[in-house]
Structures are given as structure tokens and as C-alpha cells.
Write a protein that holds these residues in place. Structure first.
Motif, mmCIF file in Angstrom:
data_model
loop_
_atom_site.group_PDB
_atom_site.id
_atom_site.type_symbol
_atom_site.label_atom_id
_atom_site.label_comp_id
_atom_site.label_asym_id
_atom_site.label_seq_id
_atom_site.Cartn_x
_atom_site.Cartn_y
_atom_site.Cartn_z
ATOM 1 N N ASN A 119 -53.091 17.733 -112.759
ATOM 2 C CA ASN A 119 -52.606 19.161 -113.860
ATOM 3 C C ASN A 119 -53.580 20.231 -113.153
ATOM 4 N N ARG A 122 -51.631 20.844 -110.428
ATOM 5 C CA ARG A 122 -50.121 21.149 -110.016
ATOM 6 C C ARG A 122 -50.448 23.271 -110.140
ATOM 7 N N ASP A 123 -51.612 23.390 -111.967
ATOM 8 C CA ASP A 123 -52.182 24.881 -112.088
ATOM 9 C C ASP A 123 -52.447 25.625 -110.854
ATOM 10 N N GLN A 126 -49.408 25.822 -108.240
ATOM 11 C CA GLN A 126 -48.380 27.170 -108.660
ATOM 12 C C GLN A 126 -49.179 28.568 -108.492
ATOM 13 N N GLN A 133 -41.852 30.829 -106.091
ATOM 14 C CA GLN A 133 -41.231 30.345 -106.971
ATOM 15 C C GLN A 133 -39.754 31.425 -107.386
ATOM 16 N N THR A 138 -40.364 25.109 -106.839
ATOM 17 C CA THR A 138 -41.010 24.233 -108.333
ATOM 18 C C THR A 138 -41.844 23.554 -107.894
ATOM 19 N N ASP A 140 -44.301 20.415 -110.721
ATOM 20 C CA ASP A 140 -43.708 19.705 -111.465
ATOM 21 C C ASP A 140 -44.714 18.469 -111.603
ATOM 22 N N ILE A 141 -44.876 17.853 -112.678
ATOM 23 C CA ILE A 141 -45.694 16.445 -112.792
ATOM 24 C C ILE A 141 -44.693 15.268 -113.148
ATOM 25 N N ARG A 142 -45.031 14.177 -112.283
ATOM 26 C CA ARG A 142 -43.753 13.221 -112.414
ATOM 27 C C ARG A 142 -44.552 12.150 -112.106
ATOM 28 N N VAL A 146 -48.207 14.942 -108.258
ATOM 29 C CA VAL A 146 -47.597 16.650 -108.419
ATOM 30 C C VAL A 146 -46.488 16.425 -107.134
ATOM 31 N N TYR A 147 -45.206 17.006 -107.577
ATOM 32 C CA TYR A 147 -44.059 17.375 -106.578
ATOM 33 C C TYR A 147 -44.092 18.690 -106.638
ATOM 34 N N GLU A 259 -39.129 17.112 -100.742
ATOM 35 C CA GLU A 259 -40.210 17.031 -102.204
ATOM 36 C C GLU A 259 -41.421 16.493 -101.159
#
Length: 276
Positions: A119, A122-123, A126, A133, A138, A140-142, A146-147, A259
Motif C-alpha cells: 500500500n 502504491r501511494d 501514484q 495517469q 494505472t 493498483d494492488i492484486r 503492486v501492478y 505490466e
């Protein structure tokens, strides 16, 4: 019967050795005494038979009770043995359960740290990539990873494997974050749409295109932006993992992408899993 015969013999002996002639009254008294003695003898014999029967019955009951006691003792010994075995097994299982619960808490704690790190990463990404963007990037997290997804138009001219200037700027910003986050591994995955590749020279198909684009991104990150190559892998997925299955131009554009999968190093978790 032996008692009766002995008494009769005693009476006869007394009569034979008596020289006195008995009067009728004495004789009657003697006969009455004899009859009384016979009755008492009969009663004694009856009582003796009853007592012998009771004795035999009590012996049988005692034998039955002794057998029951032996069976109960045998059952008790078996139950006690089973109890001891079960108690030992319960203690062992309880110990194993405590170890597993402790192990589970360790794994949960490491996974929680992984999610917190993902997290936070990711922040940061971003914020660092905010300007891209709107151009098809993009973050995101999966599954704890982090992708960073970059559409092909952000990185490459149409049908090319050479990164353009706009794509280099996006990768430069990404590398700036990654060079500070040294505990993150990166997998660069190339993806294409399902349209057949035509007129691309030595590129035979979508597999080739996806691999070569992933390799181009990996080379730029390691050779230009100096990301440690030991942290990177490059793979081509071709058209096998679309993110939009629709058969539209917009869906195909989304599926053509690079990716970059960022995974926190989980040496603690791997060591814990492999520890018996």
C-alpha cells in the motif's frame, strides 16, 4: 440319616443293657422320647440339606463375582491404557496446535507487513507517476503485489519495440522510486491484443512482440536508470491474459500493455514456510 441310625442304636443299646423291666408308662415315655428325637433328627437333616444347598449356591455366586471382578479389572486396565494413550495423544496434538497457531500468527504478521508495504509503495508510485495517469498508466494492488500497467501507446510507437520519449519519462519516474525501494523485486510482463501481427519484419507473432517489448523496458530500466538487474525479470504473455475480453478497439487497446509487477521481498515468509 447317619444321625438317626446312631440315635436308634444308642436307644437299643440302653434297652438291651438295662436289667430293669419297664412299666407301660415308662415304655410310653421312652417311645415318646424316641419319636421326639426322630423328629428333631429329621429337622436337623432338613436344615443340614438346606445349609449345604445354600453353601453350594454361595460358592457359585462367589465364583461368578470373582469372574466379574476379573473381567472388570481387565476392562479397567484396558480403559486405563487407552486413557493414557489418548491423553498422550491429546497432549501431543495440543502442543502441535499451539505451534501451528504460533506459526500462523507469524505468517499473518508477515503478510500484514507485506500488505502495508504494498500500500505504501502504491501511494508513492501514484504520486510519482501522477502526470502519466491520463496517458494510460494505472497503479493498483492484486494479491499483495503492486501492478503498474502502462498501455503500449504510452511506451511505444505503433508496432514498435523501441521506447519513445514519453515512455522513457514514465519509466524514469518509476525507476526513481524503485531505486529507493531496494527490497522490491520487479517482473516486466509484455501483453498484446488478439490481433495477428503483420508486417513487423523479424517479429513473427504476438509472443515475439510481447517478449521483445518486455525486454526493451527491462534494458532501459537496468542500463539507463541503473536499476539492479538482479531485481528484474522479463516475460512475454502474448494475448493470453487480456484484462478486457470484449472484441472492441477500446478493449484491444487496454490489452496491449506492459505490466510491471512489484513484489516485496518476503524472505521471512519463505524461510518460515520452509522451516519444519
Amino acid at each position: 440319616m447317619k444321625i438317626k441310625y446312631l440315635l436308634l442304636a444308642a436307644v437299643a443299646f440302653m434297652m438291651l443293657h438295662s436289667c430293669k423291666v419297664l412299666s407301660p408308662k415308662q415304655y410310653k415315655a421312652l417311645v415318646a422320647g424316641r419319636d421326639s428325637l426322630q423328629n428333631r433328627t429329621t429337622n436337623l437333616e432338613t436344615e443340614l440339606a438346606r445349609l449345604q444347598g445354600d453353601t453350594a449356591r454361595l460358592h457359585r455366586e462367589i465364583a461368578d463375582l470373582q469372574r466379574n471382578i476379573a473381567d472388570l479389572q481387565k476392562n479397567y486396565n484396558t480403559l486405563n491404557k487407552n486413557y493414557n494413550a489418548t491423553s498422550s495423544q491429546v497432549n501431543q496434538l495440543s502442543g502441535d496446535l499451539q505451534k501451528r497457531e504460533a506459526r500462523l500468527r507469524e505468517v499473518e504478521d508477515i503478510l500484514r507487513k507485506r500488505d502495508e508495504a504494498a500500500n505504501a509503495l502504491r501511494d508513492k508510485l501514484q504520486k510519482a507517476l501522477l502526470g502519466f495517469q491520463q496517458s494510460g498508466l494505472t497503479v493498483d494492488i492484486r494479491n499483495g503485489k503492486v501492478y503498474v500497467s502502462l498501455t503500449d501507446k504510452l511506451l511505444f510507437p505503433s508496432g514498435s519495440i523501441v521506447i519513445d520519449e514519453k515512455g522513457k519519462q514514465a519509466l524514469k519516474q518509476l525507476a526513481g522510486v524503485m531505486n529507493k525501494e531496494t527490497d522490491i523485486n520487479m517482473a516486466v510482463e509484455g501483453h498484446t491484443d488478439n490481433q495477428r501481427v503483420v508486417n513487423l519484419g523479424q517479429i513473427k507473432d504476438n509472443w515475439d512482440l510481447s517478449v521483445l517489448r518486455a525486454t526493451s523496458v527491462t534494458r532501459y530500466l537496468t542500463e539507463v536508470e541503473k536499476v539492479d538487474p538482479q531485481r528484474l525479470t522479463a516475460t512475454g504473455k502474448g494475448e493470453t491474459q487480456p484484462i478486457d475480453p470484449a472484441n472492441t478497439a477500446e478493449a484491444r487497446a487496454r490489452n496491449r500493455r506492459i505490466e510491471i509487477v512489484l513484489t516485496p521481498k518476503l524472505d521471512e515468509l519463505y524461510n518460515l514456510i520452509n522451516t519444519k
